[in-house]
Design a protein around this motif. Structure first.
Motif, PDB file in Angstrom:
ATOM      1  N   GLU A 469      92.268 -30.929  19.596  1.00 10.14           N
ATOM      2  CA  GLU A 469      92.489 -31.914  20.664  1.00 10.14           C
ATOM      3  C   GLU A 469      91.708 -31.607  21.937  1.00 10.14           C
ATOM      4  O   GLU A 469      91.149 -32.501  22.567  1.00 10.14           O
ATOM      5  CB  GLU A 469      93.994 -31.978  20.991  1.00 10.14           C
ATOM      6  N   PHE A 470      91.673 -30.316  22.319  1.00  9.29           N
ATOM      7  CA  PHE A 470      91.148 -29.956  23.643  1.00  9.29           C
ATOM      8  C   PHE A 470      89.891 -29.091  23.605  1.00  9.29           C
ATOM      9  O   PHE A 470      89.358 -28.755  24.647  1.00  9.29           O
ATOM     10  CB  PHE A 470      92.228 -29.250  24.458  1.00  9.29           C
ATOM     11  N   GLY A 471      89.441 -28.696  22.419  1.00 12.32           N
ATOM     12  CA  GLY A 471      88.206 -27.917  22.325  1.00 12.32           C
ATOM     13  C   GLY A 471      88.460 -26.422  22.245  1.00 12.32           C
ATOM     14  O   GLY A 471      88.686 -25.885  21.166  1.00 12.32           O
ATOM     15  N   PHE A 472      88.402 -25.767  23.399  1.00 10.93           N
ATOM     16  CA  PHE A 472      88.583 -24.303  23.457  1.00 10.93           C
ATOM     17  C   PHE A 472      87.608 -23.573  22.545  1.00 10.93           C
ATOM     18  O   PHE A 472      87.935 -22.540  21.954  1.00 10.93           O
ATOM     19  CB  PHE A 472      90.020 -23.898  23.113  1.00 10.93           C
ATOM     20  N   GLU A 473      86.391 -24.096  22.434  1.00 12.18           N
ATOM     21  CA  GLU A 473      85.391 -23.436  21.594  1.00 12.18           C
ATOM     22  C   GLU A 473      84.955 -22.124  22.242  1.00 12.18           C
ATOM     23  O   GLU A 473      84.707 -22.061  23.448  1.00 12.18           O
ATOM     24  CB  GLU A 473      84.171 -24.341  21.398  1.00 12.18           C
ATOM     25  N   GLY A 474      84.912 -21.077  21.443  1.00  9.35           N
ATOM     26  CA  GLY A 474      84.397 -19.804  21.934  1.00  9.35           C
ATOM     27  C   GLY A 474      85.403 -18.931  22.640  1.00  9.35           C
ATOM     28  O   GLY A 474      85.027 -17.921  23.239  1.00  9.35           O
ATOM     29  N   THR A 475      86.683 -19.275  22.568  1.00 12.67           N
ATOM     30  CA  THR A 475      87.677 -18.452  23.267  1.00 12.67           C
ATOM     31  C   THR A 475      88.919 -18.241  22.416  1.00 12.67           C
ATOM     32  O   THR A 475      89.358 -19.156  21.715  1.00 12.67           O
ATOM     33  CB  THR A 475      88.096 -19.103  24.606  1.00 12.67           C
ATOM     34  N   PRO A 476      89.499 -17.041  22.469  1.00 17.48           N
ATOM     35  CA  PRO A 476      90.822 -16.871  21.857  1.00 17.48           C
ATOM     36  C   PRO A 476      91.852 -17.647  22.663  1.00 17.48           C
ATOM     37  O   PRO A 476      91.628 -17.973  23.831  1.00 17.48           O
ATOM     38  CB  PRO A 476      91.073 -15.354  21.942  1.00 17.48           C
ATOM     39  N   ILE A 477      92.962 -17.977  22.057  1.00 15.95           N
ATOM     40  CA  ILE A 477      94.077 -18.646  22.731  1.00 15.95           C
ATOM     41  C   ILE A 477      95.319 -17.786  22.550  1.00 15.95           C
ATOM     42  O   ILE A 477      95.611 -17.337  21.435  1.00 15.95           O
ATOM     43  CB  ILE A 477      94.334 -20.048  22.128  1.00 15.95           C
ATOM     44  N   HIS A 478      96.046 -17.555  23.634  1.00 15.31           N
ATOM     45  CA  HIS A 478      97.304 -16.807  23.559  1.00 15.31           C
ATOM     46  C   HIS A 478      98.466 -17.793  23.672  1.00 15.31           C
ATOM     47  O   HIS A 478      98.511 -18.585  24.621  1.00 15.31           O
ATOM     48  CB  HIS A 478      97.393 -15.780  24.682  1.00 15.31           C
ATOM     49  N   ILE A 479      99.381 -17.750  22.713  1.00 18.09           N
ATOM     50  CA  ILE A 479     100.559 -18.619  22.744  1.00 18.09           C
ATOM     51  C   ILE A 479     101.810 -17.749  22.693  1.00 18.09           C
ATOM     52  O   ILE A 479     101.990 -16.963  21.759  1.00 18.09           O
ATOM     53  CB  ILE A 479     100.572 -19.601  21.554  1.00 18.09           C
TER      54      ILE A 479
END
Length: 491
Positions: A469-479
Motif C-alpha cells: 500500500e505505502f511502498g517502504f522500498e529499501g527499508t526494514p519495518i518494525h511492528i
C-alpha cells in the motif's frame, strides 16, 4: 519530528515520536475510547518512536568475562559464554534497557590469538568496537590485576577520547574489593567492582554508564544543512568493496588486492555522484588466512557492525559468481537488525553465464526472501557496469526509510484490511487490530493496538500489505503490538 506533550496532572514530558500535537491528542482520545490505559499507550509510542539508540561497547582482553557481563546487561543469555577464551562468534550487537533508558551493546568477546599476536588482536577488536561506540565499558579481571594487554587497551581508549567506565570483574565478595582498588592505577577513574557471573555490583556500574551515555548517538542522520548521507559498503572479504569504492570515486582511493582483507582501516570518502555529495565508508575487514577463518570472520562481523551503526544506508555487496553464503545472510541480517536502509548489489555480474544466472535467481528467492523489499542492482565494480543505477537505488532506499504514513490514513487502511482479512480464530476467540500509528521513521516503526494476541504470521501479513500500500522500498519495518488488558471499556 519529535514533539513533547505534558499529560494532565503529571507534569512529565512525553515523547510522542513522529506524531504532531494535534494528531497525538486525537490518537490518545481514540485509545481512551477503546479502553486502553493512557500511560501504557504513551509508553508504547515513546518506545517505538525512538531514533537511533546510543551504542555501548564492552571491551577487554580475553577471558575477563565480557560475554557474561553482556548477558547480565541485556538480561538474557545470548552471547556465547564458555570457560575458555575466544568462543564469541557471529552476532555482536544486542539491545538493552536500564532504568528506563534503551541502548545497544556491542560485545567484543571474540578473539583469535594467532591472527596478529594476542596484544594486537585485542587492540584491533577494541578499536573496531570503539569506532561505533558512544561510550565504553572496559572490563578488567580484578583477581589478575592490570596486565600489559590491559595497558595497551587503555592507551587506545585515551586516544579515542570516548567516555569510559572501568569494570573490575570477578569481585565475588567484600574481600575482592581490595583487588579492585589497585585498578585506579590504570588512570581511568573509579573501578566499579562487579561480579558479572552473580550480578553483584552490575546495577551501580550501569548507573555510571547512563551518566556518560548520551540520550542519542552523536551521529545525526541527514539533519545538517548539506550534510552528506553516510553509505556503508559491507560484505564478506574479497567481494569487491574497495573496487566498488574506487569505481564510484573515479580514482584509486583504496588499495585493491586479490588477497582477501587487504583493507585494514575504515576509509571514509566524500564522493560526488549525480550532483550530490555522499560519504562512503569502505569496511573491507581484515586479513584472512584460511586456517584462521573463524577468528577473521569474527573481526569482520565486528567491523561491519561498527560501520553499519554509523551509516544510514547499507550497500550489501554479494559475489554473484559464488553461491550465496551463510556469511552473506548474516551480514544482511545485521543491517536489517540495525534498522538501516539497504541496497543489495550483486557484483561480478558480467562474469556470469546463463546457467549461473538461473541458479542465482533461485538462490535469491530462497536465501534472501526476507529482504525482497531491498532494491537490487547488478553491477561490475571492475568494469563499471550499471554503476549509474547505484545512486537511484540508494535514494529509493532512503526515501522508504524516511516515509511516514499519517495516523488517519493508516487506520483507514487497517480497518479495510481487518474487515477483508480478519485474524484467524484461536481458542474460540478472534483477536482484532483496533487501531495503530506510525510512531517513528528511520526505519518506519509502527505500534498496533489489539484486543488480543496477534500471531507472528498475521504480523508478517500486515507488513506485506503495508509495503504493497505505502511502498517502504529499501527499508526494514518494525511492528510492535500492544494488547488491551481485560477490563471494561472506559466511558
Amino acid at each position: 519530528m519529535n514533539d513533547q506533550i505534558h499529560s494532565e496532572g503529571s507534569g512529565e514530558a512525553h515523547d510522542h515520536g513522529a506524531l504532531g500535537d494535534a494528531e497525538y491528542a486525537e490518537f490518545m482520545e481514540l485509545a481512551a475510547e477503546e479502553g486502553f490505559d493512557i500511560e501504557d499507550v504513551e509508553g508504547a509510542i515513546e518506545a517505538a518512536g525512538h531514533g537511533p539508540l546510543p551504542v555501548l561497547a564492552v571491551v577487554g582482553r580475553p577471558n575477563v568475562g565480557k560475554s557474561t557481563l553482556v548477558n547480565r546487561i541485556i538480561g538474557r543469555r545470548e552471547a556465547v559464554v564458555e570457560d575458555k577464551p575466544g568462543v564469541t562468534r557471529d552476532r555482536v550487537t544486542y539491545e538493552a534497557e536500564w532504568a528506563g533508558r534503551r541502548f545497544k551493546v556491542v560485545d567484543t568477546g571474540g578473539w583469535e590469538q594467532d591472527v596478529l599476536g594476542i596484544d594486537a588482536s585485542v587492540a584491533a577488536q577494541a578499536e573496531y568496537a570503539i569506532e561505533a561506540a558512544d561510550a565504553v565499558v572496559f572490563v578488567v579481571d580484578a583477581k589478575v590485576g592490570a596486565t600489559d594487554t590491559d595497558e595497551a587497551v587503555v592507551r587506545l581508549l585515551r586516544k579515542a577520547g570516548k567516555p569510559v567506565v572501568l569494570c573490575a570483574n570477578k569481585v565475588d565478595g567484600p574481600s575482592g574489593e581490595a583487588d579492585a582498588t589497585y585498578l585506579w592505577s590504570l588512570g581511568l577513574g573509579e573501578p566499579h567492582p562487579v561480579s558479572a557471573l552473580h550480578g553483584r555490583g552490575t546495577g551501580d556500574m550501569l548507573d555510571a554508564v547512563l551518566e556518560v551515555l548520551p540520550d542519542a548517538p552523536e551521529q545525526t542522520f541527514g539533519t545538517g544543512v548539506g550534510g552528506p548521507r553516510r553509505i556503508a559498503l559491507i560484505g564478506r572479504p574479497n567481494v569487491g568493496k574497495s573496487s566498488l569504492l574506487n569505481k564510484v570515486a573515479g580514482e584509486e582511493r583504496v588499495v585493491v588486492n586479490e588477497l582477501a582483507g587487504t583493507t585494514r582501516d575504515p576509509v571514509d570518502e566524500l564522493i560526488e555522484l549525480g550532483g550530490v555529495t555522499w560519504k562512503f565508508v569502505d569496511t573491507a575487514g581484515i586479513r584472512k588466512r584460511v586456517h584462521l577463518q573463524q577468528g577473521a570472520d569474527y573481526y569482520a562481523s565486528l567491523r561491519t557492525a561498527a560501520a553499519v551503526e554509523k551509516a544510514e544506508v547499507a550497500v550489501v555487496l554479494i559475489d554473484a559468481s559464488e553461491n550465496i553464503s551463510v556469511q552473506d545472510q548474516r551480514i544482511v541480517t545485521m543491517a536489517v537488525e540495525a534498522g538501516r536502509a539497504m541496497v543489495i548489489a550483486y557484483n561480478k555480474w558480467d562474469t556470469l553465464d546463463e546457467e549461473r544466472r538461473y541458479y542465482l535467481e533461485r538462490e535469491i528467492e530462497t536465501e534472501l526472501a526476507q529482504v525482497a523489499w531491498a532494491p537490487r542492482v547488478n553491477v561490475s565494480a571492475q568494469t563499471g557496469r550499471h554503476m549509474e543505477k547505484l545512486v537511484p537505488a540508494i535514494e529509493t532506499a532512503l526515501a522508504g526509510w524516511e516515509t511516514r504514513v499519517p495516523t488517519g490514513r493508516l487506520n483507514a487502511f487497517l480497518g479495510e484490511l481487518v474487515a477483508a482479512h480478519p485474524h484467524p480464530i484461536r481458542g474460540g476467540k478472534q483477536p482484532r487490530i483496533l487501531f495503530g500509528t506510525q510512531a517513528g521513521t528511520k526505519p518506519p516503526r509502527f505500534v498496533l493496538f489489539a484486543s488480543g494476541f496477534i500471531e507472528a504470521g498475521y504480523r508478517r501479513f500486515i507488513e506485506r500489505r503495508l509495503r504493497e500500500e505505502f511502498g517502504f522500498e529499501g527499508t526494514p519495518i518494525h511492528i510492535s503490538v500492544r494488547v488491551r488488558e481485560k477490563r471494561g471499556r472506559k466511558k
